[in-house]
Write a protein that holds these residues in place. Structure first.
Motif, mmCIF file in Angstrom:
data_model
loop_
_atom_site.group_PDB
_atom_site.id
_atom_site.type_symbol
_atom_site.label_atom_id
_atom_site.label_comp_id
_atom_site.label_asym_id
_atom_site.label_seq_id
_atom_site.Cartn_x
_atom_site.Cartn_y
_atom_site.Cartn_z
ATOM 1 N N ASN A 159 1.024 3.064 3.459
ATOM 2 C CA ASN A 159 0.119 1.803 3.523
ATOM 3 C C ASN A 159 -0.053 1.501 1.867
ATOM 4 O O ASN A 159 -0.305 0.283 1.674
ATOM 5 C CB ASN A 159 -1.210 2.111 4.073
ATOM 6 C CG ASN A 159 -0.676 2.332 5.696
ATOM 7 O OD1 ASN A 159 -0.223 1.848 6.088
ATOM 8 N ND2 ASN A 159 -1.864 2.991 6.333
ATOM 9 N N LEU A 160 -0.231 2.499 1.139
ATOM 10 C CA LEU A 160 -0.513 2.171 -0.317
ATOM 11 C C LEU A 160 0.571 1.364 -0.762
ATOM 12 O O LEU A 160 0.213 0.399 -1.517
ATOM 13 C CB LEU A 160 -0.698 3.385 -1.062
ATOM 14 C CG LEU A 160 -2.030 4.147 -0.539
ATOM 15 C CD1 LEU A 160 -2.184 5.408 -1.551
ATOM 16 C CD2 LEU A 160 -3.237 3.349 -0.790
ATOM 17 N N PHE A 163 0.395 -2.109 0.299
ATOM 18 C CA PHE A 163 -0.579 -3.200 -0.507
ATOM 19 C C PHE A 163 -0.132 -3.440 -1.762
ATOM 20 O O PHE A 163 -0.170 -4.487 -2.099
ATOM 21 C CB PHE A 163 -1.741 -2.010 -0.402
ATOM 22 C CG PHE A 163 -2.736 -2.568 -1.454
ATOM 23 C CD1 PHE A 163 -3.589 -3.710 -1.381
ATOM 24 C CD2 PHE A 163 -2.991 -1.694 -2.551
ATOM 25 C CE1 PHE A 163 -4.621 -3.997 -2.385
ATOM 26 C CE2 PHE A 163 -3.863 -2.217 -3.524
ATOM 27 C CZ PHE A 163 -4.473 -3.312 -3.401
ATOM 28 N N ALA A 344 -4.951 -0.188 3.252
ATOM 29 C CA ALA A 344 -4.895 0.754 2.108
ATOM 30 C C ALA A 344 -6.107 1.259 1.579
ATOM 31 O O ALA A 344 -6.122 2.416 1.205
ATOM 32 C CB ALA A 344 -4.415 -0.459 0.752
#
Length: 630
Positions: A159-160, A163, A344
């Motif tokens: 997810n990071l 982002f 994120a």
């Protein structure tokens, strides 16, 4: 939520402040060059993409209109523009084609460097999180949530990356597009630009509301996902128990419930997202409709509508239509950006929640290396109660005022009923746990004053819960002494009575054992673990029921080897089978965490106390089994 219901992730995640800002501070600073390069490339690409509508509108008014106007372009010196209409036409073609080339080239550059930045951060987050896991105290793993950990290393890191790769750069693109379009439109006709941008305040308010409402729903979804991962991992790792107890239906329902939690929390997010996204598209579409309505009426009637004044050229109107279309798409993507940002933020909270869990068992600043250890062990009035990861007492006293000494060449055995604290007592020597009171010493040093590396190098530990990594037998014997020669591995295996069964396998020492050593029997796994400890050649050997999974004949053979191995080293043994410790120099009998008896086997049997009761119970049971076999 009470502490009893609260995990370490919950507690420390709740205390994380500004997680995305912290992400950039801790991981972005050292990678600034890639971030800046991506931002600049994105800036150039988006700026170049705005040029064709401007050139087209100017060409329409200057070259193709019924009444021609002077050919001018913002920021382009008039001396660069050809004087003839033909020259201005080809100049327009070159600018439009060149803008597409520049956009394509810099979009490629942006994609490469932005992904370099994002994936490098993701790599660092994963490795740092795993390194932190390895440093965490055993109290964390006593109540471990494997699925939660795996979710952090995989889902949250992903997810990071999404982002940093998409949301961050798309946010910049949105700012550039909206800002650039607004600048161009205001420079062409500020009155019509106000009409085009009238929806911006409503879009900002709508977005802020959505971000506030959706944030807790993302946290709930990720927590449910982690719980689902844990349930799946538990079901797979315990599949033998599931099958042998006929509990497939029970496990299926538990997974179904966990999956339902993921479904419901995901739908909670999606229901709100699918309200927000069409709303954004509607507001952006209204901007386009208002521009077409007002500008079209202005051209159609030749009169400025309402309070507007002046004239509107066809080329300017065409530029507005093109620009407004370019304006609609980025605004419609705000929902995706917000979705990725919220994902994120929740993931960063979890990553830093893990990072912030304190580690109490680590090297002190003045910790010393244990050099040339002799193996003198001393427990001085040691008491212990389990603590949770918050440092709060989580159990009654497990050990109370335990004291004993062990010299090189001596064997001290610890026996007692299940739950008496035998294994915990020996784990204190390795600092897997810290005593609540008292001191554990090695060669006169408080083990808390020694570096963990040198302390654990001096102690060979074999647990009753043998763990083997997926790999070859040789790799598992060599684990911890990775540079050991093949001959050293074989000598260790022979000492542990493992060489015989290993050589009978098709691939010998190169046989792969499978995950957790599932391709080997329990006794084979224990003998490999013993060989691993032998290979390290430690001055102190800790055996926590290390022969519990082998048959009697193999146990006797291993015991003979252990007798040889312990001749010049300190050996601490936890034993359930008392027959394995009859030759120990001293036997400690634990009951309720306290030493109730101590002495040699003969002394303890002659006293007729707790040890004698255990001995009689075991030998009587063995005699009954033998009689039954006869």
């Amino acid at each position: 939520m009470s502490h009893a219901d609260e995990s370490a992730f919950d507690r420390y995640r709740a205390d994380v402040e500004r997680p995305l800002a912290r992400l950039f501070r801790e991981y972005g600073t050292s990678r600034t060059r890639w971030l800046v390069a991506g931002l600049l490339a994105n800036l150039v690409a988006q700026a170049a993409s705005l040029l064709p509508p401007v050139v087209l509108g100017e060409a329409i008014d200057a070259l193709f209109g019924e009444t021609t106007t002077a050919y001018t372009l913002p920021f382009v010196p008039q001396s660069w523009i050809p004087a003839t209409a033909e020259g201005q036409f080809w100049f327009s073609v070159a600018l439009i084609a060149g803008s597409f080339v520049v956009t394509g080239v810099f979009t490629w550059v942006y994609g490469v460097v932005a992904n370099q930045f994002a994936h490098d951060v993701m790599h660092a987050v994963r490795t740092d999180s795993f390194e932190k896991l390895l440093r965490l105290d055993m109290t964390f793993f006593d109540d471990k949530q494997t699925g939660e950990v795996m979710s952090i290393l995989n889902n949250d890191a992903g997810n990071l990356e999404l982002f940093l790769d998409n949301a961050l750069m798309n946010s910049l693109r949105l700012v550039i597009m909206v800002g650039g379009i607004a600048f161009v439109l205001f420079s062409l006709n500020w009155q019509l630009a106000l009409v085009t941008l009238v929806a911006i305040p409503a879009i900002v308010v709508f977005t802020l509301w959505f971000m506030r409402v959706v944030a807790p729903r993302y946290r709930a979804r990720q927590s449910a996902t982690a719980g689902f991962n844990t349930r799946i991992e538990n079901g797979i790792s315990g599949v033998e128990l599931v099958k042998t107890t006929g509990s497939e239906g029970y496990e299926r329902e538990r997974v179904r419930d966990a999956s339902r939690g993921v479904f419901e929390t995901t739908m909670s997010v999606l229901r709100l997202s699918y309200f927000y996204r069409p709303g954004m598209e509607l507001l952006a579409g209204l901007s386009f409709a208002a521009t077409f309505l007002v500008g079209g009426y202005w051209l159609f009637t030749g009169t400025a509508p309402g309070p507007l004044t002046g004239t509107l050229e066809v080329g300017t109107f065409v530029t507005f239509i093109f620009m407004t279309q370019r304006f609609v798409a980025p605004l419609a993507e705000v929902s995706n950006i917000v979705d990725q940002v919220q994902n994120a933020r929740a993931s960063a909270e979890r990553v830093f929640g893990l990072s912030d869990i304190p580690v109490s068992i680590e090297d002190d600043g003045d910790a010393v290396e244990l050099r040339d250890p002799e193996g003198v062990v001393a427990y001085e009035d040691v008491s212990f109660a389990y603590r949770d990861v918050f440092g709060e007492t989580a159990s009654d006293t497990v050990l109370e005022d335990v004291s004993f000494d062990a010299e090189p060449g001596e064997t001290v055995a610890v026996v007692g009923e299940t739950g008496a604290g035998k294994s915990t007592l020996l784990k204190l020597l390795l600092r897997l746990y810290e005593p609540t009171a008292g001191t554990v010493r090695l060669d006169g040093h408080d083990v808390r004053d020694l570096t963990l590396g040198s302390l654990r190098d001096a102690v060979g530990y074999v647990s009753q819960d043998t763990h083997l990594f997926d790999g070859t037998i040789a790799e598992n014997v060599r684990y911890g002494r990775f540079d050991a020669s093949d001959e050293a591995v074989r000598r260790a295996a022979k000492a542990a009575e493992a060489h015989g069964f290993i050589t009978e396998l098709a691939d010998g020492y190169e046989t792969r054992v499978g995950e957790r050593g599932v391709k080997l029997s329990g006794g084979q796994r224990q003998r490999i673990a013993l060989a691993r400890a032998v290979l390290s050649d430690p001055p102190v050997l800790v055996l926590d029921e290390a022969t519990s999974a082998v048959d009697t004949e193999t146990e006797r053979a291993i015991q003979r080897s252990l007798d040889r191995l312990s001749a010049d080293r300190t050996t601490l043994v936890v034993a359930h089978r008392l027959s394995t410790v009859v030759d120990a120099d001293e036997i400690l009998v634990l009951d309720g965490g306290a030493v109730v008896e101590r002495g040699s086997h003969e002394e303890l049997v002659s006293r007729g106390g707790a040890y004698a009761d255990l001995w009689n119970a075991q030998t009587g049971a063995e005699a009954s089994v033998e009689a039954g076999d006869d």
